[in-house]
Design a protein around this motif. Sequence first.
Motif, short mmCIF file in Angstrom:
data_model
loop_
_atom_site.label_atom_id
_atom_site.label_comp_id
_atom_site.label_asym_id
_atom_site.label_seq_id
_atom_site.Cartn_x
_atom_site.Cartn_y
_atom_site.Cartn_z
N LEU A 114 0.80 -1.23 0.00
CA LEU A 114 0.00 0.00 0.00
C LEU A 114 0.83 1.27 0.00
O LEU A 114 0.30 2.35 -0.28
CB LEU A 114 -0.93 0.02 1.22
CG LEU A 114 -1.93 -1.13 1.36
CD1 LEU A 114 -2.77 -0.95 2.61
CD2 LEU A 114 -2.80 -1.24 0.12
N GLY A 115 2.12 1.19 0.34
CA GLY A 115 2.92 2.40 0.51
C GLY A 115 2.60 3.06 1.84
O GLY A 115 2.02 2.46 2.74
N GLY A 116 3.00 4.33 1.96
CA GLY A 116 2.67 5.07 3.18
C GLY A 116 3.57 4.78 4.34
O GLY A 116 3.12 4.80 5.51
N GLY A 122 -10.15 -4.94 2.84
CA GLY A 122 -10.38 -4.39 1.50
C GLY A 122 -9.73 -3.03 1.28
O GLY A 122 -10.05 -2.36 0.29
N ALA A 123 -8.85 -2.60 2.18
CA ALA A 123 -8.23 -1.27 2.07
C ALA A 123 -7.44 -1.16 0.77
O ALA A 123 -6.78 -2.11 0.34
CB ALA A 123 -7.33 -1.01 3.26
N TRP A 124 -7.50 0.03 0.14
CA TRP A 124 -6.83 0.25 -1.13
C TRP A 124 -5.58 1.12 -1.02
O TRP A 124 -4.78 1.18 -1.93
CB TRP A 124 -7.81 0.87 -2.12
CG TRP A 124 -8.45 2.14 -1.62
CD1 TRP A 124 -8.02 3.41 -1.77
CD2 TRP A 124 -9.65 2.21 -0.84
NE1 TRP A 124 -8.86 4.29 -1.15
CE2 TRP A 124 -9.89 3.57 -0.56
CE3 TRP A 124 -10.56 1.26 -0.35
CZ2 TRP A 124 -10.98 4.01 0.17
CZ3 TRP A 124 -11.65 1.70 0.37
CH2 TRP A 124 -11.86 3.05 0.63
N ASN A 125 -5.43 1.81 0.12
CA ASN A 125 -4.19 2.57 0.35
C ASN A 125 -4.00 2.71 1.86
O ASN A 125 -4.86 2.28 2.65
CB ASN A 125 -4.21 3.93 -0.35
CG ASN A 125 -5.40 4.79 0.06
OD1 ASN A 125 -5.91 4.68 1.17
ND2 ASN A 125 -5.84 5.66 -0.85
N MET A 126 -2.89 3.31 2.28
CA MET A 126 -2.60 3.39 3.70
C MET A 126 -3.59 4.28 4.42
O MET A 126 -3.97 3.99 5.57
CB MET A 126 -1.17 3.92 3.90
CG MET A 126 -0.71 3.94 5.35
SD MET A 126 -0.70 2.30 6.14
CE MET A 126 0.74 1.57 5.35
N ALA A 127 -4.06 5.35 3.80
CA ALA A 127 -5.03 6.24 4.46
C ALA A 127 -6.33 5.50 4.77
O ALA A 127 -6.89 5.64 5.86
CB ALA A 127 -5.30 7.45 3.57
N SER A 128 -6.82 4.71 3.82
CA SER A 128 -8.06 3.96 4.07
C SER A 128 -7.84 2.90 5.14
O SER A 128 -8.72 2.67 5.98
CB SER A 128 -8.54 3.31 2.77
OG SER A 128 -7.62 2.35 2.30
#
Length: 560
Positions: A74-76, A127-133
């Motif tokens: 996810l990065g972050g 189901g998160a798509w990036n680190m913020a979610s």
Amino acid sequence: MEGCSVQGPAEGGTVSHSARPAGHSERDALRTAGPGAGDPRRRPVVAALMLAMALAALDSTIIATAIPQIVGDLGGFAVFSWLFSGYLLAVTVTLPVYGKLSDTFGRKPILITGILLFLTGSLACAGAWNMASLIAFRVVQGLGGGALQGTVQTIAADLYPMKERPKIQARLSSVWATSSVAGPALGGLLAAYADWRWIFLVNVPVGAVALWLIVRYFSEPARDREGDRDRRPRVDWPGALAIFACGGLLLTALVQGGVAWSWRSPPSLLLFVGSALCAALTVVIERRAADPIIPGWVWRRRTISAVNLALGALGLMMVAPTVFLPTYAQAVLGLGPTAAGFVLSVMTLSWPVSAALSSHVYNRLGIRTCAAVGIGAAALILLAFPLLPYPGAAWQPALIMLALGAALGLFQLPLIIGVQSSVGYAERGTATASILFCRQVGQSLGAALFGALANATLNDRLAHAPSDIRPGLPGDLDGVSHTLQHPGALTAHATDYLRRAVDTTVDHVYLGAAAAAALALAALLLLAPRRFPVHTDVRGTGEGERTPGPAGPPGKSGSR
């Protein structure tokens, strides 16, 4: 019901209800005491409580070993620490709110809500798509985790008489012990051989079984309020929002200060000032509220206020072993992550055993004396850590952790039981949440204080390093730990100097932890009553007192 006596459901004791709080009938007192000691109806409920506690316990350990895979996907990396901080914030600030709601609306709907929120957050995290979610969904998990931690402890106290509470609390402690050992291993296996998303999906079957058992087998007493049937329960929502704001600002300042920004930076100052203003606003709101989230009696009653402070100091103290011991084991002793985790985990083996046996101590000495012996021994054990030889062997800190767990088992559990037994059914959720909230805040404060102490000590050692090795040395504890795990570019002299620097740093942290244990001991000796009062609802289970004392405050009888 003045002067009426009834027979306990299984223990056979005779119970006086002359001081029962208004709103609880004889039937309520019997049913809130739970089934009898040998009643098999309790077993599915206890299983549900242990599964619900496992959700919260596993979640705090299983994710740590999967962080590299999560960040890689996810990065972050710059904000991944909020996966832990966001969850901690949500759990801490909701504890007192859920405690009050469980006293107002009952334990069952709050626990069901907590499980559903936790499972919803788990599915969303998967189901998160990036680190913020993912961070946002971890906060949703924390909103459920706050209900799980406080309500499970409260229901355990409702179900069991005082004499049997060490057994159920020891079972719940064993869940945390097992999770601390199995969680990192399970998280690593799922991340390596399946997918990191499965560390959240495994919560679903566990939570589903716990939810089914609670819905199917757990029933609460009818809440007959003879004098106020027409009055609907009122929730202090302004107070709840003020508590959210105050706790969120304060914990953000403590968790991120010295990490995301310096302590003297504008963000830190603004957060601390904002939390102080919100705290003042919370006091004003709670004083005016008809039914406040945090009632004044939480701090006016010596029993609860003393335990609040003592467990706050315990939370502060626990940062030393849980955060800094693994670094010591890897950087100084040269152990791998698995072996370093074992050095810490031995504490979780002796803690539940000692807690289960603590009733034999406090039945003879009293709760305050038992807890004072435990925390006094813990302070001496922590003081022994700096005396370990350098570099030493792994069994030496492991032995200290084993002894520390045994000492803390005599400290924490008797105090929790003492507070839960000093209040009636209608106040037990609030009282339980109060002490858990203070422990969580103490832990956040300890992370900030000991983190600052560790960095100051290490920076001093690095600043006074010999001139021939000073160039190229890392500048913080994380950098030193990483460098020592990959020391190829360092000379033997530089490596030894860094190991000794980490050894000195962790020694100072343990001295600070011993000071926190001394603060907990002082809170007990100076503030706690010599004999803890026992509420009549507790005596309603048939649990008599070995040494009855003078009558306590209204609604209480006996002491321990």
